[in-house]
Design a protein around this motif. Sequence first.
Motif, PDB file in Angstrom:
ATOM      1  N   LYS A  43      78.756  -3.739  17.987  1.00  0.00           N
ATOM      2  CA  LYS A  43      77.777  -2.998  18.767  1.00  0.00           C
ATOM      3  C   LYS A  43      77.390  -1.680  18.082  1.00  0.00           C
ATOM      4  N   ARG A  44      78.407  -0.919  17.707  1.00  0.00           N
ATOM      5  CA  ARG A  44      78.110   0.390  17.114  1.00  0.00           C
ATOM      6  C   ARG A  44      78.684   0.553  15.716  1.00  0.00           C
ATOM      7  N   TRP A  45      79.271  -0.491  15.215  1.00  0.00           N
ATOM      8  CA  TRP A  45      79.799  -0.504  13.848  1.00  0.00           C
ATOM      9  C   TRP A  45      80.963   0.473  13.635  1.00  0.00           C
ATOM     10  N   GLU A  46      81.718   0.756  14.688  1.00  0.00           N
ATOM     11  CA  GLU A  46      82.916   1.568  14.488  1.00  0.00           C
ATOM     12  C   GLU A  46      84.013   0.686  13.915  1.00  0.00           C
ATOM     13  N   THR A  47      84.898   1.296  13.167  1.00  0.00           N
ATOM     14  CA  THR A  47      86.054   0.558  12.676  1.00  0.00           C
ATOM     15  C   THR A  47      87.305   1.155  13.295  1.00  0.00           C
ATOM     16  N   HIS A  73      88.433  -4.865  21.527  1.00  0.00           N
ATOM     17  CA  HIS A  73      88.008  -3.910  22.540  1.00  0.00           C
ATOM     18  C   HIS A  73      87.799  -2.600  21.830  1.00  0.00           C
ATOM     19  N   CYS A  74      86.544  -2.143  21.803  1.00  0.00           N
ATOM     20  CA  CYS A  74      86.217  -0.962  21.021  1.00  0.00           C
ATOM     21  C   CYS A  74      86.528   0.306  21.811  1.00  0.00           C
ATOM     22  N   GLN A  75      87.373   1.136  21.200  1.00  0.00           N
ATOM     23  CA  GLN A  75      87.718   2.418  21.827  1.00  0.00           C
ATOM     24  C   GLN A  75      86.508   3.343  21.789  1.00  0.00           C
ATOM     25  N   GLY A  76      85.639   3.123  20.819  1.00  0.00           N
ATOM     26  CA  GLY A  76      84.494   4.006  20.633  1.00  0.00           C
ATOM     27  C   GLY A  76      83.409   3.808  21.672  1.00  0.00           C
ATOM     28  N   CYS A  77      82.962   2.562  21.872  1.00  0.00           N
ATOM     29  CA  CYS A  77      81.820   2.337  22.769  1.00  0.00           C
ATOM     30  C   CYS A  77      82.173   1.468  23.973  1.00  0.00           C
ATOM     31  N   GLY A  78      83.418   1.004  24.023  1.00  0.00           N
ATOM     32  CA  GLY A  78      83.840   0.230  25.175  1.00  0.00           C
ATOM     33  C   GLY A  78      83.450  -1.233  25.133  1.00  0.00           C
ATOM     34  N   HIS A  79      82.851  -1.662  24.023  1.00  0.00           N
ATOM     35  CA  HIS A  79      82.410  -3.050  23.875  1.00  0.00           C
ATOM     36  C   HIS A  79      83.624  -3.988  23.780  1.00  0.00           C
ATOM     37  N   SER A  80      83.608  -5.047  24.605  1.00  0.00           N
ATOM     38  CA  SER A  80      84.687  -6.030  24.586  1.00  0.00           C
ATOM     39  C   SER A  80      84.147  -7.394  24.201  1.00  0.00           C
TER      40      SER A  80
HETATM   41 ZN   LIG Z   1      82.074  -0.175  19.551  1.00  0.00          ZN
END
Ligand SMILES: [Zn+2]
Length: 247
Positions: A201-205, A216-223
């Motif tokens: 979603k936001r390309w965080e690593t 589960h992305c800590q950055g944007c909450g995308h699961s």
């Molecule tokens: Zn994310």
Amino acid sequence: MSVRIRGKAKTWGIPKGCKIVWDGKDWYASITVDCVPERQTGNNALGLDFGGKTAIATSNGGFVKAPRFQTQAQEKVNLLSKKLGRKQQPVKGKSQASRRWKKYQGKIRRVKRIEANRRCDWSHQVAAQMVSSNRLVATEKLNLKGMTRKGKRQKTGLNRSIVDVAIGKTKDGIKYKVEEANGVYLETPTRQLKPTPPCAKRWETKPKTWSDRVHHCQGCGHSEDRDINAAQAILIGARGRNCPLQT
Ligand SMILES: [Zn+2]
């Protein structure tokens, strides 16, 4: 003399060669034809992650399981090999193989041949399905050695080397079929996806452990399922992160 054949060629052409194969019980004829293949495809794009929990995960949320017949064939071969070991085997310059030894040798060859045929069919079918509605297909640059290394991801008890062969073949088939349909086949540079694919979603690593089935992305909450997220990241990475076509 004429022989009846089963099935039919997808695209017929001018026969260029014929190879006759004996597998110990049956004869097979493999006919090569010179033709112009036609393949239809759609306008969608698909990213594929190979060798996760299932054989393939797709960016649109699908999974393809590794075929079960691979393990079944391996079990059969193991059993036959055990029996073969009890028959009189040939000793160079001394004795010849017993008839039973030859019989079991033939059975093993046959099981292996049938398995190889089925695996080949499977690879073709999966590849055809992937290409049928997708003009762009992206995969990860595959490092089969690397996959074995992260073999912890696969806990299905399948023989890794067999799975790797099936995956490699399927990937080759996809590339070939996409290009046949005038589509585009892309491979995402592995460095964009290692050691762990970014959030689609936001390309965080964020570091994850291999046991995490869910991204589960800590950055944007995308699961998302971790393999599906990987497939999505592969598609984004292949197109280029800043491609306006990203959804
Ligand atoms: Zn994310």
